[in-house]
Design an enzyme around this catalytic site. Sequence first.
Site, PDB file in Angstrom:
ATOM      1  N   MET A 125       0.841  -1.201   0.000  1.00  0.00           N
ATOM      2  CA  MET A 125       0.000   0.000   0.000  1.00  0.00           C
ATOM      3  C   MET A 125       0.876   1.251   0.000  1.00  0.00           C
ATOM      4  O   MET A 125       0.530   2.253  -0.618  1.00  0.00           O
ATOM      5  CB  MET A 125      -0.908   0.022   1.229  1.00  0.00           C
ATOM      6  CG  MET A 125      -1.815  -1.202   1.407  1.00  0.00           C
ATOM      7  SD  MET A 125      -2.870  -1.599   0.007  1.00  0.00           S
ATOM      8  CE  MET A 125      -3.888  -0.153  -0.078  1.00  0.00           C
ATOM      9  N   CYS A 174       6.973  -2.018   8.531  1.00  0.00           N
ATOM     10  CA  CYS A 174       6.401  -2.044   7.181  1.00  0.00           C
ATOM     11  C   CYS A 174       7.509  -2.341   6.178  1.00  0.00           C
ATOM     12  O   CYS A 174       8.547  -1.677   6.191  1.00  0.00           O
ATOM     13  CB  CYS A 174       5.759  -0.697   6.858  1.00  0.00           C
ATOM     14  SG  CYS A 174       5.279  -0.560   5.122  1.00  0.00           S
TER      15      CYS A 174
END
Lengths: 257, 299
Positions: free
Chosen positions: B71, B125
């Site tokens: 994302m 992440c």
Amino acid sequence: MRFRPANLVIKDVIRETASVSTIRFDRSLDPTPGQYIMVWVRGVDEIPMSFSAPDSITVHAVGDATRALCALRPGESVGSRGPLGNGFRLIGENILLIGGGVGVAPLAFLGEDAKARGIDVTSLIGFRCREDIIFLDRFRRLGDVILTTDDGSAGIKGRASAGLSEIDPEDYNQIYLCGPEMMMIDIIRRWREDASRIQASINRYFKCAVGICGSCCLDPEGIRVCVEGPVITGDRLLESEFGRYRRGPSGMRESCY
Amino acid sequence: MSSLSGDVGGLRLKNPLMLAAGILGTTGASMRRVALAGAGAVVTKSIGAEPRDGHHGPTVVRLGVGLINAMGLPNPSYRAFQEEIDTARGGGVPVVASIFGSSPEEFAEVASALDADGFELNLSCPHAKGYGMEIGCDPGNVEEITRAVKRAVSVPVWVKLTPNVTDIRVLGLAAQRGGADAVVAINTLKAMAIDVESGYPILGNVIGGLSGPAIKPVALRCVYELSGALEIPVIGVGGVSCWQDAVEMIMAGAAGVQIGTALMGGLEVIGDITNGISRFLERKGWSLEDIRGIARRLG
């Protein structure tokens, strides 16, 4: 179930107007009208597109991905995920379609499906000007058509809503909308009493298209438009952010004009 | 029914099953919906100092065994996010803000600007340049960032760890030294997929993170290792899709369990899992405390 992107070979690119093209694939994807596919223009981006027929999408070239899509040639291909989403539900024997701009595309597909099932179809379609008109012949083959243009160059002068005076919503079992958000919310608000019989195909920012990233969720219920939509009934939209604001790619609230 | 309530990383929860960061966490309304579906707490999408649109698509690749996503940390920045947290609180359970930054100062800036029931530091992440695991692989950074946020806020601070390292315990110990109230393990595993029709990497960012059932055994091993090495609680996350997965996590030592990719199948999975845990404990005559870390004691 197939998970990897499916390769779709382009059979035809039909220029409908200066900025709208229909991309026809080499096979039907067997969608329900109102469903969409995530189209991956390799090296550019992946975007949601409604079907304009079982084997085609109709694209308004407005951004990088849509422009790249419209520039593809027969024999080239795109990746795809779908058909996705809920699609329109056909209800009753007599339906009304109201579309604006390129939003008429899924409605033409819906109307053809309805007519094939013996359902009576009336259409109100609006465009900015004569040059922007698409699919008029397809709608005329379905039944009565009311045409509007903002500049009056064809049909009734004004927005699609200018054609509403010719219509009594009580005459129809179900009303289907697709077009600019403010056009759709305007009609839903005018026909508030009939809102539960209105099905609208709406836009929100889709990223994952599998119902988990949250970017397309609609306030205040948190409806995941990518999997629970894109077709939502008017009564739910009346109570929602629809027509008031939307969220962009970052999740920031934006105007929905 | 056996009680599922308890203290998890400094928060009192009605049950140990939480919404994982990055899933349905962009809007307050969707987090409230997850809370009303039965989650014991919700964790927001990771929030940073500046708005980010995220990576170009495709942002996800769906596999039979899970999902790869890139994302790219899309978020509207902390300046536009407090109202989403306030709306999420309407679900009646604690709202934990996942935050990211590129430095201890930036983490502290974001944390001190948000009113949340807890913070989860995204040091893991795998697909955003200059953030997440790019800084979270270094134990020194983990310790320093944890300490900076602990100084800035008075609510619990959890640290979400990356499994993309040789020994995740080193990162867990660093978080503990920095004062973390819990660690959350694991974030996604670095992964990619290629479109054989064209040769293109599928993800817009090329590299993404693998989640879902494929990573559950890895997550379980990490929870097991961390719970043996740390004094602070470990919250298990990674591929949990059914009550048995959640029980396994707890048996490996998890104080709480987060769920993400499994929500692709619908929000009902939350109730299915919590009910499943309750029925299981009842059938066995056990409490959550009886089974927590049992695998550590036996093996």
